[in-house]
Design an enzyme around this catalytic site. Structure first.
Site, PDB file in Angstrom:
ATOM      1  N   ALA A   1       0.832  -1.205   0.000  1.00 50.42           N
ATOM      2  CA  ALA A   1       0.000   0.000   0.000  1.00 50.42           C
ATOM      3  C   ALA A   1       0.863   1.250   0.000  1.00 50.42           C
ATOM      4  O   ALA A   1       1.457   1.616   1.011  1.00 50.42           O
ATOM      5  CB  ALA A   1      -0.920  -0.023   1.223  1.00 50.42           C
ATOM      6  N   MET A   2       0.913   1.875  -1.178  1.00 50.28           N
ATOM      7  CA  MET A   2       1.711   3.075  -1.372  1.00 50.28           C
ATOM      8  C   MET A   2       0.792   4.233  -1.804  1.00 50.28           C
ATOM      9  O   MET A   2       0.788   5.296  -1.213  1.00 50.28           O
ATOM     10  CB  MET A   2       2.765   2.781  -2.446  1.00 50.28           C
ATOM     11  CG  MET A   2       3.718   3.884  -2.751  1.00 50.28           C
ATOM     12  SD  MET A   2       5.184   3.255  -3.604  1.00 50.28           S
ATOM     13  CE  MET A   2       4.537   2.808  -5.176  1.00 50.28           C
TER      14      MET A   2
ATOM     15  N   TRP B   1      -6.441   2.120  -4.383  1.00 48.66           N
ATOM     16  CA  TRP B   1      -6.050   1.302  -5.542  1.00 48.66           C
ATOM     17  C   TRP B   1      -5.202   0.092  -5.140  1.00 48.66           C
ATOM     18  O   TRP B   1      -4.296  -0.283  -5.878  1.00 48.66           O
ATOM     19  CB  TRP B   1      -5.230   2.105  -6.565  1.00 48.66           C
ATOM     20  CG  TRP B   1      -5.827   3.370  -7.047  1.00 48.66           C
ATOM     21  CD1 TRP B   1      -5.349   4.624  -6.843  1.00 48.66           C
ATOM     22  CD2 TRP B   1      -7.006   3.513  -7.853  1.00 48.66           C
ATOM     23  NE1 TRP B   1      -6.150   5.547  -7.448  1.00 48.66           N
ATOM     24  CE2 TRP B   1      -7.174   4.888  -8.084  1.00 48.66           C
ATOM     25  CE3 TRP B   1      -7.933   2.614  -8.385  1.00 48.66           C
ATOM     26  CZ2 TRP B   1      -8.239   5.391  -8.831  1.00 48.66           C
ATOM     27  CZ3 TRP B   1      -8.968   3.107  -9.130  1.00 48.66           C
ATOM     28  CH2 TRP B   1      -9.112   4.479  -9.350  1.00 48.66           C
TER      29      TRP B   1
ATOM     30  N   THR C   1      -4.113  -3.497  -4.836  1.00 46.93           N
ATOM     31  CA  THR C   1      -4.347  -4.850  -5.352  1.00 46.93           C
ATOM     32  C   THR C   1      -4.222  -5.832  -4.192  1.00 46.93           C
ATOM     33  O   THR C   1      -3.260  -5.769  -3.423  1.00 46.93           O
ATOM     34  CB  THR C   1      -3.312  -5.179  -6.448  1.00 46.93           C
ATOM     35  OG1 THR C   1      -3.398  -4.168  -7.456  1.00 46.93           O
ATOM     36  CG2 THR C   1      -3.567  -6.546  -7.072  1.00 46.93           C
TER      37      THR C   1
ATOM     38  N   GLU D   1       9.117  -4.196  -9.708  1.00 45.77           N
ATOM     39  CA  GLU D   1       7.717  -4.105 -10.131  1.00 45.77           C
ATOM     40  C   GLU D   1       7.635  -3.787 -11.623  1.00 45.77           C
ATOM     41  O   GLU D   1       6.847  -4.374 -12.360  1.00 45.77           O
ATOM     42  CB  GLU D   1       6.985  -3.017  -9.321  1.00 45.77           C
ATOM     43  CG  GLU D   1       5.546  -2.819  -9.793  1.00 45.77           C
ATOM     44  CD  GLU D   1       4.730  -1.870  -8.922  1.00 45.77           C
ATOM     45  OE1 GLU D   1       5.310  -1.238  -8.011  1.00 45.77           O
ATOM     46  OE2 GLU D   1       3.510  -1.775  -9.151  1.00 45.77           O
TER      47      GLU D   1
ATOM     48  N   GLY E   1       3.562   3.048 -12.043  1.00 42.38           N
ATOM     49  CA  GLY E   1       4.224   4.170 -12.714  1.00 42.38           C
ATOM     50  C   GLY E   1       3.572   4.387 -14.072  1.00 42.38           C
ATOM     51  O   GLY E   1       3.442   3.445 -14.859  1.00 42.38           O
TER      52      GLY E   1
ATOM     53  N   GLU F   1       4.118   8.588 -18.404  1.00 37.15           N
ATOM     54  CA  GLU F   1       4.749   9.913 -18.242  1.00 37.15           C
ATOM     55  C   GLU F   1       5.830   9.878 -17.167  1.00 37.15           C
ATOM     56  O   GLU F   1       6.864  10.540 -17.286  1.00 37.15           O
ATOM     57  CB  GLU F   1       3.678  10.964 -17.893  1.00 37.15           C
ATOM     58  CG  GLU F   1       2.657  11.236 -19.003  1.00 37.15           C
ATOM     59  CD  GLU F   1       1.580  10.156 -19.144  1.00 37.15           C
ATOM     60  OE1 GLU F   1       1.482   9.266 -18.273  1.00 37.15           O
ATOM     61  OE2 GLU F   1       0.849  10.186 -20.147  1.00 37.15           O
TER      62      GLU F   1
END
Ligand SMILES: Cc1cc2nc3c(=O)[nH]c(=O)nc-3n(C[C@H](O)[C@H](O)[C@H](O)COP(=O)(O)OP(=O)(O)OC[C@H]3O[C@@H](n4cnc5c(N)ncnc54)[C@H](O)[C@@H]3O)c2cc1C
Length: 412
Positions: free
Chosen positions: A140-141, A173, A175, A267, A390, A393
């Site tokens: 969780a970031m 968000w 997962t 990741e 990420g 952009e």
């Protein structure tokens, strides 16, 4: 000119396959292809349609040693490398990228992170449970108001006199944030929170391991109606005066930016490998269909415009395969320093996969537009890879910044 001969212990360097560099990697890939054909493929469409995570199948990945693919064997892992992680992500995504995303969030964002950054006690206590699949984890970031600018995060952790930490904030968000329709939260969370500022005024970010049952930790609502990746659950997580024991702080207070950035590299290569699986499946579907389907009395592949779809897809697929496995080969599960290429592969591969899935749908015509023919699901799943882990952009920004300091990388 080199004509055969021995290089680095190999009898004939031309036999080297960058995507299967050792016998162990080839065996892993073969095992996965059987598993995917027999177990993953039959459930993929229905779980996508019903937006359900297949927890039972997920736990089976533990039986095959896949949940701790990069974790040393002494903790219940398979002790393999980044290439192996890429192979798992490619092969699962050939069939079910949504299910693979749940795998990636657990095995690479949490389990690998703990194996690299946790202390002995944390690793002995937790890794066997997450490697076996007994516990399902998440990382969780992101927050509702902070994604790309993640260091702006507002979730705070404050140390109490007794050494425990009180955490407040919402993560977004996530997962595997919830495991089922009842909103059961992940068994264990790798959580980033703000613990102050350093002497230059930059946020100090620390990592906490939050376990199901700790007071104040709750699953938020499951996010429904996603475009793709519907075989994985995405949710909010709530930390409301959540009490975490001192033993669950990972590393030093304020010392997490380094391991956050290191794990982002893993990741990104893994998400690029997911794109490769999508591209391979889409290309294979369009290629077979172009031979089987006739129009104007000829197979579709006789038409120049269809040849362009196939030809461009083949060359792009081969280019991404080489770039991904060349990058994976040079990465170490516990080291950073590959941001140029971990961003580079994700920037390239995600858009290529989306384009190849799009061409596959075009070649299949009306059939491509319905679920039974698979490519419409891959087309929807592919889009997430340009955003999650990420955005495109952010990769452009990072690559441009890194090359500003390192022009020599271009001539290496
Ligand atoms: C299905 C799904 C699963 C996810 N899983 C997880 C998870 O497990 N854990 C987790 O922590 N997060 C997860 N995420 C969050 C994901 O990492 C973020 O969505 C992503 O980082 C982008 O953040 P954002 O959505 O807030 O978009 P924003 O950061 O608000 O960006 C919006 C747009 O602005 C652009 N932008 C932002 N800043 C700049 C800039 N400086 N220059 C140019 N353009 C810019 C972005 O590129 C993008 O196009 C998941 C997201 C999804 C959709």
């Amino acid at each position: 000119m080199v004509a055969g001969g021995e290089v680095n212990g190999m009898d004939d360097w031309r036999q080297f396959d960058i995507a299967n560099p050792t016998e162990e990697h080839s065996m892993l890939r073969e095992m996965l292809r059987d598993f995917v054909r027999e177990e993953v493929e039959p459930q993929a469409l229905i779980h996508d349609r019903e937006e359900r995570f297949n927890l039972q199948l997920f736990r089976k990945l533990g039986d095959y040693g896949l949940l701790g693919i990069t974790v040393p064997e002494e903790y219940g892992g398979a002790g393999m490398d980044v290439t192996a992680a890429a192979i798992v992500n490619e092969e699962l995504s050939y069939s079910d990228p949504g299910f693979c995303l749940a795998y990636l969030a657990h095995a690479l964002l949490m389990v690998n992170n703990l194996a690299v950054n946790g202390n002995d006690e944390q690793k002995h206590r937790i890794l066997p449970k997450v490697c076996s699949g007994e516990w399902v984890s998440c990382m969780a970031m992101s927050e509702p108001d902070y994604g790309t600018d993640v260091l702006g995060m507002q979730t705070t952790a404050v140390e109490q006199e007794d050494g425990t930490w009180v955490i407040n904030g919402n993560k977004m968000w996530i997962t595997n944030g919830v495991l089922d329709e009842a909103g059961t939260p992940a068994d264990i969370v790798w959580l980033y929170a703000r613990t102050g500022e350093d002497d230059r005024g930059r946020p100090a970010i620390s990592t906490f391991i939050v376990e199901h049952g700790m007071p104040g930790y709750k699953g938020g609502q499951k996010i429904l109606d996603k475009t793709g990746m519907r075989g994985s659950n995405t949710s909010e997580l709530v930390f409301d005066d959540c009490i975490v024991p001192a033993a669950n702080l990972v590393g030093n207070v304020g010392g997490s930016i380094g391991h956050m950035m290191r794990n982002l590299e893993l990741e990104r290569i893994s998400l690029a490998a997911m794109s490769l699986g999508i591209a391979r499946r889409s290309l294979s579907a369009m290629n077979r269909y172009a031979s089987e389907r006739q129009a104007f009395g000829k197979p579709l592949r006789n038409f120049g415009q269809i040849q362009r779809h196939i030809g461009e897809s083949w060359s792009e697929y081969r280019a991404m395969r080489s770039y991904i496995y060349d990058t994976a080969r040079r990465m170490d599960v516990g080291e950073s320093g590959n941001r140029l290429d971990s961003d580079g592969v994700k920037l390239f591969a995600t858009t290529v996969a989306k384009n190849i899935a799009d061409r596959a749908m075009q070649v299949l015509g009306g059939y491509g537009y319905v679920g039974e023919y698979v490519v419409e699901r891959l087309w929807r799943d592919a889009k997430l890879l340009e955003i999650g882990g990420g955005t495109l952009e952010s990769h452009q920004k990072n690559i441009s910044r890194d090359l500003a300091d390192n022009n020599a990388a271009i001539d290496e």
